[in-house]
Design an enzyme around this catalytic site. Structure first.
Site, short mmCIF file in Angstrom:
data_model
loop_
_atom_site.label_atom_id
_atom_site.label_comp_id
_atom_site.label_asym_id
_atom_site.label_seq_id
_atom_site.Cartn_x
_atom_site.Cartn_y
_atom_site.Cartn_z
N LEU A 360 0.79 -1.15 0.16
CA LEU A 360 0.02 0.14 0.04
C LEU A 360 0.89 1.21 0.00
CD1 LEU A 360 -2.69 -1.19 2.52
CD2 LEU A 360 -2.97 -0.97 0.14
N ARG A 361 2.31 1.15 -0.23
CA ARG A 361 2.79 2.25 -0.15
C ARG A 361 2.66 3.10 -1.11
NH1 ARG A 361 7.75 -0.77 1.28
NH2 ARG A 361 8.14 -0.46 3.48
N GLY A 362 2.35 2.59 -2.35
CA GLY A 362 2.06 3.45 -3.57
C GLY A 362 0.68 4.24 -3.36
#
Length: 422
Positions: A360-362
């Site tokens: 979920l970093r993006g």
């Protein structure tokens, strides 16, 4: 001795650089003395006096403060005589790289930027020119970790203990620090090291802070990051993931905060980065060689002017530099009030999902970068245009599944963006 070296003992933080290596055996007895019956509770730069058990004497730091004053004076003199930096506003072209750097200064939680491109395109020059634009932050005076007096997550252990004991902290304003990590640096220089000899002979934990301590709440810049040794890459990964640096040696453990903006630059022809480290960079900027003949001539002329008379050249860009610095300060102060509609958040996550982006970093980085861009433009809400501007830089380096694949130029991300947002 076991009780002295245990985890309950008070850490004394002292830099080896305060005493010359040649005088080390004799200086120990003069700088740290046993004085029976006297109490030394005053705090010095880098440590405390150590309280021993009842009826025993205490260690006292006698000449650290005066040495620190001389260090501070030499730092002031070096700032006055430091080599001139090329002005950020004088850099021609490379808008993508400059935007990524500015967004990270506005919101450090974006997670840094990886700059890849041809040699001789001004990557290092642009990053180092950012120094003049960095804003000031509140720090605890004399603390080697640039501790934030208001945020417990960015405080060193000693500052926390001072707050718990009800001591007043001396607070000062200082510019965000930029630390260069050279390729030949040793692990001890990066992480810091513990002086076992001092721990055994004098009964104290003596820690020499490294580059990660200096970079806390600042910028850590690695030029030619793709050539960095694997063991240093592992150290950066660990610190970037946890925000803390822990030094373990011979049963002694010392931790300190290490939250920094990681900026790296390199030439893809010289080798690619490991995917684990690549994912730690919030944004990715691609830099190409300028093909326009007029622009190339302008760049050469500007560089020649700077080399001929750096002070005069910097003065000619002073007004533009101050204007941009005020814009950055304003954007940082208004960042918390910028809103993004839930509908836009859903579409951002849909783009990431359909592109098969791991984790979920993006999603998080796109939201942060879009807010920072809206704040930089003086708006209090994010528009689809803001997202379209930053989404290629946030996702292009997260699409690779095979380490041997090259990084996408961003066309795939843009196509998916317009497919979903239209």
């Amino acid at each position: 001795m076991a009780s002295v070296l245990g985890t309950s003992s008070t850490a004394i933080l002292a830099s080896r650089s305060l005493s010359s290596p040649s005088s080390r055996p004799t200086t120990i007895s003069s700088s740290l003395s046993l004085i029976p019956g006297q109490s030394y509770g005053k705090r010095f730069y880098g440590g405390f006096g150590i309280e021993s058990k009842k009826g025993r004497s205490r260690f006292a730091v006698t000449n650290v403060a005066t040495e620190i004053n001389s260090v501070e004076q030499s730092q002031k003199l070096s700032k006055e005589n430091q080599r001139p930096v090329y002005p950020f506003t004088a850099i021609v072209g490379q808008e993508e790289m400059k935007l990524c750097l500015l967004l990270n200064v506005i919101d450090p939680k974006i997670g840094g930027v990886m700059i890849m491109g041809d040699r001789g395109t001004g990557k290092s020059t642009t990053v180092r020119s950012l120094v003049d634009l960095l804003p000031e932050i509140k720090v605890v005076a004399g603390d080697p970790y640039n501790s934030d007096p208001e945020d417990p997550e960015s405080m060193g252990v000693e500052v926390r203990e001072s707050i718990v004991n009800g001591e007043e902290l001396s607070i000062t304003m200082t510019k965000i620090n930029m630390v260069d990590l050279p390729l030949g640096a040793t692990e001890d220089r990066v992480c810091g090291t513990i002086d076992i000899e001092k721990a055994l002979t004098e009964g104290v934990k003596a820690f020499e802070p490294g580059l990660l301590a200096k970079a806390n709440r600042g910028i850590l810049y690695v030029d030619e990051v793709n050539l960095l040794d694997d063991h240093l890459v592992d150290v950066l990964l660990d610190s970037a993931a946890s925000g803390w640096n822990t030094v373990e040696r011979e049963g002694i453990s010392i931790s300190h905060p290490a939250r920094f903006i990681l900026i790296g630059s390199g030439n893809p022809e010289e080798g690619e980065l490991r995917p684990q480290l690549l994912d730690r960079f919030g944004m990715h900027a691609q830099v190409g060689t300028v093909r326009d003949a007029e622009l190339r001539v302008k760049i050469v002329e500007e560089r020649s002017r700077f080399d001929k008379n750096p002070k005069e050249f910097r003065d000619s860009y002073m007004a533009e530099q101050e204007k941009l610095q005020q814009q950055i300060d304003s954007a940082r102060s208004s960042l918390s009030s910028v809103q993004i509609d839930r509908e836009l958040k859903v579409k951002i996550s849909k783009v990431c999902s359909e592109l098969n982006v791991d984790g979920l970093r993006g999603d998080i980085v796109i939201n942060r970068a879009a807010k920072a861009l809206a704040s930089l433009k003086g708006r209090d809400s994010v528009t689809p245009e803001d997202i379209a501007t930053v989404i290629p830089n946030c996702l292009r380096h997260r699409l690779r599944k095979d380490p041997l694949e090259s990084i996408d130029s961003g066309l795939l991300v843009i196509e998916k963006f317009y497919e979903i947002f239209s």
